[in-house]
Design an enzyme around this catalytic site. Structure first.
Site, PDB file in Angstrom:
ATOM      1  N   ASP A  67     -38.189 -14.701 -14.491  1.00  0.00           N
ATOM      2  CA  ASP A  67     -38.333 -14.082 -15.820  1.00  0.00           C
ATOM      3  C   ASP A  67     -39.814 -13.808 -16.009  1.00  0.00           C
ATOM      4  O   ASP A  67     -40.571 -14.730 -16.326  1.00  0.00           O
ATOM      5  CB  ASP A  67     -37.875 -15.045 -16.929  1.00  0.00           C
ATOM      6  N   LYS A 166     -31.670  -6.999 -20.429  1.00  0.00           N
ATOM      7  CA  LYS A 166     -31.012  -8.168 -21.036  1.00  0.00           C
ATOM      8  C   LYS A 166     -31.216  -8.178 -22.554  1.00  0.00           C
ATOM      9  O   LYS A 166     -32.143  -7.531 -23.035  1.00  0.00           O
ATOM     10  CB  LYS A 166     -31.533  -9.461 -20.398  1.00  0.00           C
ATOM     11  N   HIS A 179     -29.730 -21.154 -25.798  1.00  0.00           N
ATOM     12  CA  HIS A 179     -30.168 -22.282 -24.970  1.00  0.00           C
ATOM     13  C   HIS A 179     -29.588 -23.588 -25.535  1.00  0.00           C
ATOM     14  O   HIS A 179     -29.345 -24.537 -24.806  1.00  0.00           O
ATOM     15  CB  HIS A 179     -31.697 -22.405 -24.948  1.00  0.00           C
ATOM     16  N   ASP A 250     -26.321 -14.794 -18.088  1.00  0.00           N
ATOM     17  CA  ASP A 250     -27.498 -15.572 -18.445  1.00  0.00           C
ATOM     18  C   ASP A 250     -27.297 -16.958 -17.821  1.00  0.00           C
ATOM     19  O   ASP A 250     -26.217 -17.267 -17.293  1.00  0.00           O
ATOM     20  CB  ASP A 250     -27.627 -15.644 -19.978  1.00  0.00           C
TER      21      ASP A 250
END
Length: 358
Positions: A67, A166, A179, A250
């Protein structure tokens, strides 16, 4: 040769490859590795690590991804050129600057052997309470965000770094962070089509090679399943947006998924729903996912035609983009990574941003 391994991207534990990690990558024919800050010390160490990873390759190289968005989401802190957040870059109203920054980013990543950057963020920050995306996005409306998406994709992909748009179908209007929890989007599908989808449509038209599916519930798509496990969400990408390339989940260790499903079950659900690749930050969970996929293949919960379909898409991407492989020659790195010219260019860009905000 195992096809299932190619449908997995896994993290590794440190700055060099352990024997058991090498064995897993090689024996199971794993599709790719994702790197984080704990895998990084310097450009030379990174290149050495990538060379080690690629010794496990079979027919084609592994995807080696990171990332690297700029701003706060930037895994390789020292030695690389540091870029401002995309929200700040977007404020300059210059797609050319975004393209040039993406080119520099790509050249530095490529020099160290990375071949896939999980960027750009196509989300629109249209909810002020949204902290997970925030300044990672280019702006607060579809037009602003769409304006820069092709600059990033072209900047990366013309410099031999695969790009990943994304987080479909859009993570910018949520308040929860996937998350830690499962965000729920109550916005009607037609509104999402007219706003959230637009930067992704731009990405698809720009020939992006990867698209990442978010872990969010969109009530209008399926009120019971996160989009990453939901066939209807993948159908929108395939049938409505006519996207034919790779769809990656993800991180499957995010609590939005891991608190609700076992690793084995979630992997099977994601691949069956339409994901081509499932991604794990830690290898212990990638192993569980692969065990789940093998078991599902055995008991026919996961059909061979589904596996072949996903595998062929991965193979086609590697065939088109990663055919020519050679190990990284480490002494050359300093000529490309964190050069004086790159750092000075970015300093000029930052000065323009400051001037704009003063």
């Amino acid at each position: 040769m195992s096809m299932l391994g190619q449908l997995i991207i896994t993290g590794i534990s440190g700055t060099s490859l352990l024997d058991e990690e090498r064995e897993f990558l090689e024996k199971e024919n794993i599709g790719g590795v994702i790197l984080f800050s704990n895998n990084y010390e310097s450009p030379a160490q990174l290149a050495e690590l990538v060379n080690q990873i690629q010794t496990t390759r079979k027919e084609y190289p592994l995807f080696v991804c990171v990332d690297n968005e700029g701003g706060r989401v930037f895994r390789f802190k020292t030695g690389f050129t540091k870029f401002p957040p995309m929200m700040e870059l977007g404020s300059l109203n210059s797609p050319k600057t975004v393209f040039e920054c993406s080119q520099i980013m790509a050249k530095e990543l490529k020099a160290c052997g990375v071949n896939l950057n999980l960027a750009p963020v196509c989300d629109i920050v249209n909810n002020e309470q949204n902290k997970v995306i925030g300044d990672r996005a280019f702006g607060k409306d579809a037009e602003t965000v769409s304006k820069y998406i092709s600059s990033v994709i072209r900047g990366l992909q013309t410099s031999d770094i695969l790009s990943c748009a994304k987080h479909f179908p859009g993570h910018g209007c949520t308040t929860k962070d996937s998350h830690f929890d499962l965000p729920i989007i109550k916005k009607p599908l037609d509104e999402l089509r007219n706003e959230e989808f637009l930067p992704f449509i731009k990405a698809i038209k720009s020939r992006v090679e990867f698209l990442m599916m978010a872990h969010v519930i969109v009530e209008d798509i399926n009120p019971d399943l996160p989009t990453s496990l939901c066939p209807e969400a993948y159908q929108i990408l395939r049938d409505e947006l006519r996207y034919t390339k790779l769809i990656i989940s993800d991180d499957m260790q995010m609590k939005a998924i891991a608190d609700r499903y076992s690793y084995e079950e979630a992997a099977v659900m994601a691949i069956n729903a339409g994901a081509d690749i499932v991604e794990y930050k830690d290898m212990e969970f990638a192993r569980k996912a692969l065990d789940g996929l093998k078991k599902a293949q055995k008991n026919q919960e996961l059909k061979n035609e589904t596996i072949v379909d996903r595998y062929n898409r991965v193979k086609s991407c590697k065939e088109r983009n990663l055919k020519e492989y050679s190990p990284i020659y480490i002494p050359e790195l300093s000529k490309v990574v964190g050069t004086k010219a790159s750092i000075e260019y970015v300093e000029e860009v930052k000065a323009k941003i400051e001037e704009l905000n003063s």
